[in-house]
Design a protein around this motif. Sequence first.
Motif, PDB file in Angstrom:
ATOM      1  N   PRO A 183       0.191   4.879 -12.867  1.00  0.00           N
ATOM      2  CA  PRO A 183       0.758   6.225 -13.048  1.00  0.00           C
ATOM      3  C   PRO A 183       1.262   6.837 -11.736  1.00  0.00           C
ATOM      4  O   PRO A 183       2.300   7.507 -11.715  1.00  0.00           O
ATOM      5  CB  PRO A 183      -0.412   7.042 -13.609  1.00  0.00           C
ATOM      6  N   LEU A 184       0.553   6.581 -10.639  1.00  0.00           N
ATOM      7  CA  LEU A 184       0.987   7.090  -9.338  1.00  0.00           C
ATOM      8  C   LEU A 184       2.317   6.465  -8.921  1.00  0.00           C
ATOM      9  O   LEU A 184       3.213   7.152  -8.412  1.00  0.00           O
ATOM     10  CB  LEU A 184      -0.073   6.789  -8.276  1.00  0.00           C
ATOM     11  N   MET A 185       2.423   5.169  -9.131  1.00  0.00           N
ATOM     12  CA  MET A 185       3.652   4.462  -8.775  1.00  0.00           C
ATOM     13  C   MET A 185       4.827   4.963  -9.608  1.00  0.00           C
ATOM     14  O   MET A 185       5.919   5.191  -9.075  1.00  0.00           O
ATOM     15  CB  MET A 185       3.472   2.958  -8.975  1.00  0.00           C
ATOM     16  N   ALA A 230      10.733   1.804  -3.860  1.00  0.00           N
ATOM     17  CA  ALA A 230       9.557   1.050  -4.288  1.00  0.00           C
ATOM     18  C   ALA A 230       8.276   1.615  -3.681  1.00  0.00           C
ATOM     19  O   ALA A 230       8.105   1.564  -2.461  1.00  0.00           O
ATOM     20  CB  ALA A 230       9.708  -0.421  -3.918  1.00  0.00           C
ATOM     21  N   PRO A 231       7.370   2.130  -4.509  1.00  0.00           N
ATOM     22  CA  PRO A 231       6.073   2.562  -4.000  1.00  0.00           C
ATOM     23  C   PRO A 231       5.297   1.352  -3.487  1.00  0.00           C
ATOM     24  O   PRO A 231       5.475   0.235  -3.964  1.00  0.00           O
ATOM     25  CB  PRO A 231       5.375   3.163  -5.227  1.00  0.00           C
ATOM     26  N   LYS A 232       4.436   1.555  -2.515  1.00  0.00           N
ATOM     27  CA  LYS A 232       3.737   0.444  -1.864  1.00  0.00           C
ATOM     28  C   LYS A 232       2.317   0.228  -2.377  1.00  0.00           C
ATOM     29  O   LYS A 232       1.584  -0.587  -1.826  1.00  0.00           O
ATOM     30  CB  LYS A 232       3.722   0.672  -0.341  1.00  0.00           C
ATOM     31  N   HIS A 233       1.919   0.919  -3.436  1.00  0.00           N
ATOM     32  CA  HIS A 233       0.553   0.818  -3.949  1.00  0.00           C
ATOM     33  C   HIS A 233       0.160  -0.611  -4.336  1.00  0.00           C
ATOM     34  O   HIS A 233      -1.006  -0.970  -4.265  1.00  0.00           O
ATOM     35  CB  HIS A 233       0.377   1.712  -5.183  1.00  0.00           C
ATOM     36  N   ALA A 234       1.130  -1.418  -4.778  1.00  0.00           N
ATOM     37  CA  ALA A 234       0.843  -2.783  -5.225  1.00  0.00           C
ATOM     38  C   ALA A 234       1.607  -3.821  -4.400  1.00  0.00           C
ATOM     39  O   ALA A 234       1.825  -4.941  -4.848  1.00  0.00           O
ATOM     40  CB  ALA A 234       1.174  -2.931  -6.705  1.00  0.00           C
ATOM     41  N   ALA A 235       1.993  -3.454  -3.187  1.00  0.00           N
ATOM     42  CA  ALA A 235       2.755  -4.377  -2.336  1.00  0.00           C
ATOM     43  C   ALA A 235       1.979  -5.657  -2.044  1.00  0.00           C
ATOM     44  O   ALA A 235       2.565  -6.697  -1.774  1.00  0.00           O
ATOM     45  CB  ALA A 235       3.151  -3.681  -1.027  1.00  0.00           C
ATOM     46  N   TRP A 236       0.656  -5.596  -2.117  1.00  0.00           N
ATOM     47  CA  TRP A 236      -0.190  -6.766  -1.874  1.00  0.00           C
ATOM     48  C   TRP A 236       0.119  -7.920  -2.815  1.00  0.00           C
ATOM     49  O   TRP A 236      -0.192  -9.069  -2.505  1.00  0.00           O
ATOM     50  CB  TRP A 236      -1.666  -6.385  -1.965  1.00  0.00           C
ATOM     51  N   LEU A 237       0.768  -7.650  -3.949  1.00  0.00           N
ATOM     52  CA  LEU A 237       1.079  -8.717  -4.904  1.00  0.00           C
ATOM     53  C   LEU A 237       1.984  -9.796  -4.296  1.00  0.00           C
ATOM     54  O   LEU A 237       1.835 -10.967  -4.619  1.00  0.00           O
ATOM     55  CB  LEU A 237       1.754  -8.144  -6.153  1.00  0.00           C
ATOM     56  N   HIS A 238       2.929  -9.400  -3.461  1.00  0.00           N
ATOM     57  CA  HIS A 238       3.892 -10.369  -2.945  1.00  0.00           C
ATOM     58  C   HIS A 238       3.883 -10.490  -1.422  1.00  0.00           C
ATOM     59  O   HIS A 238       4.712 -11.196  -0.864  1.00  0.00           O
ATOM     60  CB  HIS A 238       5.305 -10.027  -3.440  1.00  0.00           C
ATOM     61  N   GLU A 239       2.966  -9.830  -0.746  1.00  0.00           N
ATOM     62  CA  GLU A 239       2.928  -9.901   0.717  1.00  0.00           C
ATOM     63  C   GLU A 239       2.764 -11.339   1.207  1.00  0.00           C
ATOM     64  O   GLU A 239       3.451 -11.770   2.119  1.00  0.00           O
ATOM     65  CB  GLU A 239       1.811  -9.025   1.272  1.00  0.00           C
ATOM     66  N   LYS A 240       1.866 -12.107   0.586  1.00  0.00           N
ATOM     67  CA  LYS A 240       1.660 -13.500   1.001  1.00  0.00           C
ATOM     68  C   LYS A 240       2.921 -14.326   0.747  1.00  0.00           C
ATOM     69  O   LYS A 240       3.340 -15.101   1.591  1.00  0.00           O
ATOM     70  CB  LYS A 240       0.471 -14.112   0.285  1.00  0.00           C
TER      71      LYS A 240
END
Length: 182
Positions: free
Chosen positions: A153-155, A165-175
């Motif tokens: 909801p925040l995103m 693009a909000p960064k709340h879930a950026a960890w999904l593709h950082e690797k």
Amino acid sequence: MINIKQIHHVAYRCKDAKETVEFYRDKLNMEFLVAIAEDQVPSTKEPDPYMHLFLDAGNGNILAFFELPTKPEMGRDPNTPAWCQHIAFEVEDRAALIAAKEELEAKGVEVLGITNHEIIHSIYFFDPNGHRLELTYRDGTEEQMQKLKEVAPLMLEEWSVTKKAPKHAAWLHEKEFSDQAK
């Protein structure tokens, strides 16, 4: 109150009914379930001959297609990138995804991936109609999925205001992105 049980079927247009059934049957091992053909559209009563196909996409899910021989040739929305609109099918695990990729390539299908989305891993390819397909398996933890649900909801709210693009879930593709930079 509406209570959705599951998707009954999703329907797409196809260029050639027989070629489409053969692709999904022979490349993805889907069972051809039903064909319905009419000269008139039942819902609108329009005179418009069609062939409507139904294939078993597993677990009670049905993938359907319409061939419309009297309509202009099928095309893609030129304003929508090819990667955006796609149909994703789930396989059991990583071994099943690797085996599916090998099988598709052996059958002459060009496959992209395996792409690491952290909570899922996917491969991508196209059917003869130009529809992008994805095979994926889930490997996200309950904690990861809960974290994503909490920030959704925040995103959405941030996106609706900024269109960035909000960064709340950026960890999904950082690797994935750091591996590509190497």
